[in-house]
Structure formats: C-alpha cells, structure tokens
Design an enzyme around this catalytic site. Structure first.
Site, short mmCIF file in Angstrom:
data_model
loop_
_atom_site.label_atom_id
_atom_site.label_comp_id
_atom_site.label_asym_id
_atom_site.label_seq_id
_atom_site.Cartn_x
_atom_site.Cartn_y
_atom_site.Cartn_z
N ASN A 208 0.86 -1.19 0.00
CA ASN A 208 0.00 0.00 0.00
C ASN A 208 0.89 1.24 0.00
OD1 ASN A 208 0.62 0.73 2.85
ND2 ASN A 208 -0.34 -1.26 3.21
N LYS A 287 8.89 -16.98 -10.77
CA LYS A 287 8.23 -15.78 -11.30
C LYS A 287 7.05 -16.19 -12.18
CE LYS A 287 9.06 -11.74 -14.12
NZ LYS A 287 9.82 -11.25 -15.24
#
Ligand code: C5P
Length: 399
Positions: A208, A287
């Site tokens: 955030n 990934k």
C-alpha cells in the site's frame, strides 16, 4: 517543529570539523531557531565569522575584549539562550571545561551559564582515546553535561577511528531531546510503522502507499521525550531515528510475531503501520509468467495484529490508527470498540496534504470517556506530540 522559537548558542572551537558547524547553524535556523555563534580564536582559522553571520543573521561573537565586543557579553549570552551546543568540541575545549578555566569568551560563557549543554567532540582518534581526554569526558558527564560519542570513520588527518563529529542529524536530535520535556523518561514504547509486503512470487508483492513517516515521527518524538522505543517497521526508506531500536519485517505475519514478542515488556503500543489485510494464499516459487488475459489471485486474510494484541493487554495503553476515505469518525469509533483500544487516531487519506507519504497529517484523536480531539493540519512530528500527550496522560504511574 522542535526548534521553533528556541534560542540556541553554538560554540565553535578550533578543529577542522568547524566547517560542519555552518551546516548545523543553517539547519537550526531553518528549523525555526534563533542562533548565536561564539567562536574561539582557533576556530576562526578554519572558518570565518562572516560565514555564520550570513547563515544566522547575527554577528558571530569572537572575543571578550577589543573592537566589536560587548561588555558583560560573557555573562548575558549563556543565560539568554535555551541551550548551548559545542560543535565541534576540541580536546582543549573539553579540558578547559573540566578544569573550570575561562580564558576566552566561549569558555567564560560556559562557566557563567546554567543552561543545558550538548558537547559534540571531534578530534584525531588517538587524542579521543587519550586517558586525559577520557577522564575529562567522564568528569563532564558526571556533572550532567551531555557528551556525544564521536563517530568512527576516516578522519581529516588520514587516520581511521573514532573522532569524527557526529552527523548533523544526530546532533539535531540530541539537541531536540535536551530541549524536550522528559515526561516519557524510561517508559517502554512499541511503535509499528510502514506498509507490509505480501509476496505473490519472488519478484512481486501486494502493498500500500504507506511510507512509514507517521510511525517514524512517533518513534522519534517518543525517544525525544525520554522513552525507550522499539520501532517495528515494514519496508521503508526512512533512516532509523537516533536512539531507537528498529526491527525490520516484511509481512503482516512477521509483524505480528515481532509485536507479540515485544508487547509484554512494553507500556504502550502505537500501531501506526498500514498492515495489509490479505496475503496471496499461495506464493509462486518461480516468477509468474504472462499468460491468459485475466488472472485470478486468491487471497487469505491476515491476522488483525491490534485485535490479537489488545486481547492480551494488561496495563498497556494500546493505540490504533484508522485511515479512512469516508465516515471518518464513525468508522474510527467502531474500530476503537471492535479492537478494544484505548485511543484511535483517525485520519482522512483522500486529500493530497494528509495521510500517506506526505509530511503533514490532519487527524482526530478519539478515546474512551468521550475524548474527541480534532486537530488542524500539522506536521507528522506535531501530530506525534499530540498523540503522545494523550498516551502520557493514560499511562499508569511508573513502577
Ligand atoms: O481495520 P483497519 O485495518 O482499518 O485498522 C487499522 C488499525 O489496525 C491500524 O492501527 C493498523 O495498524 C491495525 N491493523 C492491524 N492488523 C491488520 C490490519 C490493521 O493491526 N491486519
């Protein structure tokens, strides 16, 4: 700001680090202080009085007698100020202070002043290690003067060791502490700050916009007011505040473990971290590849750290933060009740100058017993002062 309206005397003695006192003077002036500089004769060999006059707007005082000197300046100067900082303090200056010698303007001011004095030594490392210098440091500390430890590194003379003038930031913080009321002296305060990172794969995470600024300001100000502070920080670029123990974590679950470990020994918890509410249910070992046009990620709820910890509370003061974009007060009150908190700091995060990543914040402090304290837009340090005032009022008397 810590220095607004304060009158500070900087005593500059004759070491090569004298040029760094110029930066100190500039920072104090920009922090709101009125600064008067007093230089020894040797200091003027390294940097000129004009430099300080330009930076502070006041003539630097250099001599007891002769042109430009004022009668009784040696008494008045040290008494008019709120604090004195000696930067750099040479071995010679500390020796004279320890022996009670006043043979020039600066040393005479020091004899006649009863104000707090911060000594920032800088010298060659062998000089610092010299038993005579060390004896003087002990003497000065025993008299209640604060002597900072010089920092290690390469010195102007080429030697490597302890002798560098402490960083300006360190000096400013030590001075701010000297000027602050010590109403939290020895109190153990736990602060959390910053965002959390919840990994999706080895290179991506959910997070955030929190920068950690409000939590770091709380830690810094609590320390300044004398508290022993442990700061549990999610990933943040901010430097650890001077004198604060920082534990670094990444995820909400790591933060929970750290808070649980430190809560029992703490007297207050200020939970300013913006903890992620969810983490990816599974973290991909490799990934993730770009594939189909839509991707669904499953999330699992994180523990509510505050709620878990507040349930364990004995006499601790527990403070939460509520970042809201609407119905600020009602939402904050609900969290205060649901999470079993003593105080909640509600802040509006949908205006550009308040909330995440900026230096200012507009908050309302809400507590039990009808406490409702709406505050104007303030710096995050000023918000920290206000929050800590409320915490100080709720803390039981020290054991
Ligand atoms: O419920 P909400 O996340 O808005 O509550 C905010 C307060 O709760 C903050 O003090 C935050 O640090 C804390 N919190 C927590 N654990 C979570 C989420 C938030 O302790 N998982």
């Amino acid at each position: 700001m810590a220095f607004t309206g304060k009158r500070i005397l900087i005593g500059v003695s004759g070491g090569i680090a004298a040029y760094k006192a110029a930066e100190l003077a500039r920072r104090l002036v920009s922090g709101g202080a009125r600064v008067k500089v007093v230089m020894t004769r040797a200091a003027q060999e390294f940097v000129t009085p004009l430099t300080f006059q330009a930076l502070t707007g006041e003539k630097a005082a250099t001599a007891m007698f002769g042109p430009g000197s004022e009668p009784l300046e040696h008494i008045a100067l040290g008494q008019e100020v709120d604090a004195i900082v000696l930067a750099p303090a040479t071995a010679n200056l500390m020796g004279k202070m320890a022996a009670g010698i006043g043979d020039d303007l600066l040393t005479t001011i020091l004899l006649a002043s009863t104000k707090p004095i911060l000594i920032c030594p800088a010298m060659n490392c062998e000089m610092w290690a010299n038993p005579a210098v060390q004896d003087n440091v002990v003497k000065l500390r025993d008299r209640g003067l604060e002597v900072l430890h010089p920092e290690a590194g390469e010195l102007a003379c080429g030697a490597i060791g302890y002798g560098r003038l402490p960083e300006v930031e360190t000096i400013l913080e030590a001075l701010a502490q000297l000027l602050s009321p010590q109403d939290l002296a020895g109190r153990r305060i736990l602060v959390t700050a910053g965002p959390t990172h919840e990994d999706l794969d080895p290179v991506r995470f959910l997070t955030n916009r929190s920068s950690g600024k409000q939590g770091y300001a709380l830690a810094k100000v609590a320390r300044r007011r004398g508290a022993e502070v442990c700061l549990i920080s999610g990933p943040s670029h901010l430097p650890a505040p001077h004198g604060v123990e920082r534990l670094e974590v990444r995820t909400a679950r790591e933060m929970l473990d750290a808070v649980l470990a430190r809560f029992p020994e703490s007297e207050a918890l200020l939970m300013a971290a913006a903890v992620g509410d969810y983490h990816p249910t599974s973290r991909s070992e490799h990934k993730m590849k770009r594939g189909s046009p839509e991707l669904t990620v499953h999330l699992t709820q994180n523990p509510d750290i505050l709620k878990e910890v507040a349930a364990l509370k004995k006499k601790q003061v527990v403070v939460g933060f509520a970042a809201e974009t609407r119905d600020l007060e009602a939402a904050a009150r609900k969290k205060l009740e649901d999470k079993g908190l003593d105080l909640i700091v509600a802040n509006q995060v949908n205006r550009p100058d308040s909330g995440f990543a900026v230096d200012t914040n507009e908050v309302t402090i809400i507590g039990r017993k009808n406490l409702l304290l709406p505050l104007p837009l303030l710096s995050k340090e000023e918000v920290a002062e206000k929050v800590l005032d409320q915490v100080a009022a709720l803390l039981p008397p020290p054991r």
